[in-house]
Design an enzyme around this catalytic site. Sequence first.
Site, mmCIF file in Angstrom:
data_model
loop_
_atom_site.group_PDB
_atom_site.id
_atom_site.type_symbol
_atom_site.label_atom_id
_atom_site.label_comp_id
_atom_site.label_asym_id
_atom_site.label_seq_id
_atom_site.Cartn_x
_atom_site.Cartn_y
_atom_site.Cartn_z
ATOM 1 N N ASN A 16 44.342 34.085 44.317
ATOM 2 C CA ASN A 16 44.842 34.507 43.007
ATOM 3 C C ASN A 16 46.335 34.766 43.154
ATOM 4 O OD1 ASN A 16 45.385 35.605 40.528
ATOM 5 N ND2 ASN A 16 44.445 37.596 40.966
ATOM 6 N N LYS A 68 48.410 35.482 40.891
ATOM 7 C CA LYS A 68 48.944 36.411 39.884
ATOM 8 C C LYS A 68 50.193 35.790 39.233
ATOM 9 C CE LYS A 68 47.224 40.013 42.854
ATOM 10 N NZ LYS A 68 46.715 41.363 42.755
ATOM 11 N N GLU A 115 43.299 43.700 36.712
ATOM 12 C CA GLU A 115 44.656 43.839 36.166
ATOM 13 C C GLU A 115 44.681 43.490 34.678
ATOM 14 O OE1 GLU A 115 46.736 41.426 39.048
ATOM 15 O OE2 GLU A 115 46.405 42.964 40.578
ATOM 16 N N GLY A 169 45.703 44.963 46.295
ATOM 17 C CA GLY A 169 47.137 45.070 46.523
ATOM 18 C C GLY A 169 47.572 46.336 47.245
ATOM 19 N N SER A 216 42.721 43.227 49.226
ATOM 20 C CA SER A 216 43.449 43.314 50.501
ATOM 21 C C SER A 216 42.792 42.522 51.621
ATOM 22 C CB SER A 216 43.650 44.786 50.901
ATOM 23 O OG SER A 216 44.466 45.445 49.952
ATOM 24 N N GLU A 272 35.533 43.334 43.221
ATOM 25 C CA GLU A 272 36.900 43.725 43.550
ATOM 26 C C GLU A 272 37.104 45.212 43.264
ATOM 27 O OE1 GLU A 272 39.749 40.284 43.913
ATOM 28 O OE2 GLU A 272 39.957 41.053 41.897
ATOM 29 N N HIS A 310 39.671 39.997 35.441
ATOM 30 C CA HIS A 310 40.336 40.627 36.593
ATOM 31 C C HIS A 310 40.731 42.055 36.212
ATOM 32 C CE1 HIS A 310 43.287 41.472 39.711
ATOM 33 N NE2 HIS A 310 42.748 40.480 40.402
#
Length: 250
Positions: free
Chosen positions: A9, A11, A96, A172, A212, A166, A94
């Site tokens: 991904n 991003k 985010e 991250g 991560s 996730e 996701h």
Amino acid sequence: MRKKVIAGNWKMYNAPSKAVSFVNQIKDKIDTDKSDVVLCVPYISLQPVMDALKGTRVSVGAQNMHYKDEGAVTGEISGAMLKEMGVPYVIIGHSERRAGFNETDTGVNLKTIKALSLGLKPIVCVGESLKQRKEGITNDLLRRQTTIALYGISNGDAEKIIIAYEPIWAIGTGMAATSADAEEACATIRETVAGIYDRETADAIRILYGGSVTADNAPELFAQPNVDGGLVGGASLKPDFERVVNFDGK
Ligand code: PEP
């Protein structure tokens, strides 16, 4: 035997020129025999990356889609548009996007249904916050997110979905889940699928871990019986991604 999936991904990184030079750097080193490998790239980099990947078995995906085919929805891209471009995969829900763009479980369900109806392969993200983990409600939350995401979807279609576990606190942060925690969460998701459908569907659906992942922790995480690969953010932007994909060192 489920084939592993390793999805990068990117991003909001790698506009076309950088994207193409990165892909040219890694594409010949990627082993697609034991894993399906997907690069989920910014919309504007989809076509250039698809062109650069011609002749390989590495696929591309988008990072989001709208569930309507078209309409007065400024700034959005529909699943139908992705389909027309020949994009095979799409990330849905996701964290985010859930956090920054108010995406809800029911919205994730609408998008997943639409993606399947178009023949796109959805990578549906679920996962708990640190607060929810500390409150001990991780498994309940995963059951709820999974159940809503799959609502109204037949077992034949459910098998085509990839679910990515996730944990939000791991994305991250450099703080990956332990392999035991990743396994427990992915097993919970698989049992939820078994409860909604049947054992066959649960055994067929691929469930990834994301948060991560690095070339160093991938071998142990991906060796867990219910972890069928990974959704990889930061590490998919580095040449080291080749080591994540070829995680057993072959
Ligand atoms: C992600 O973007 O889905 C992700 C898991 O990011 P990272 O690997 O950087 O934690």
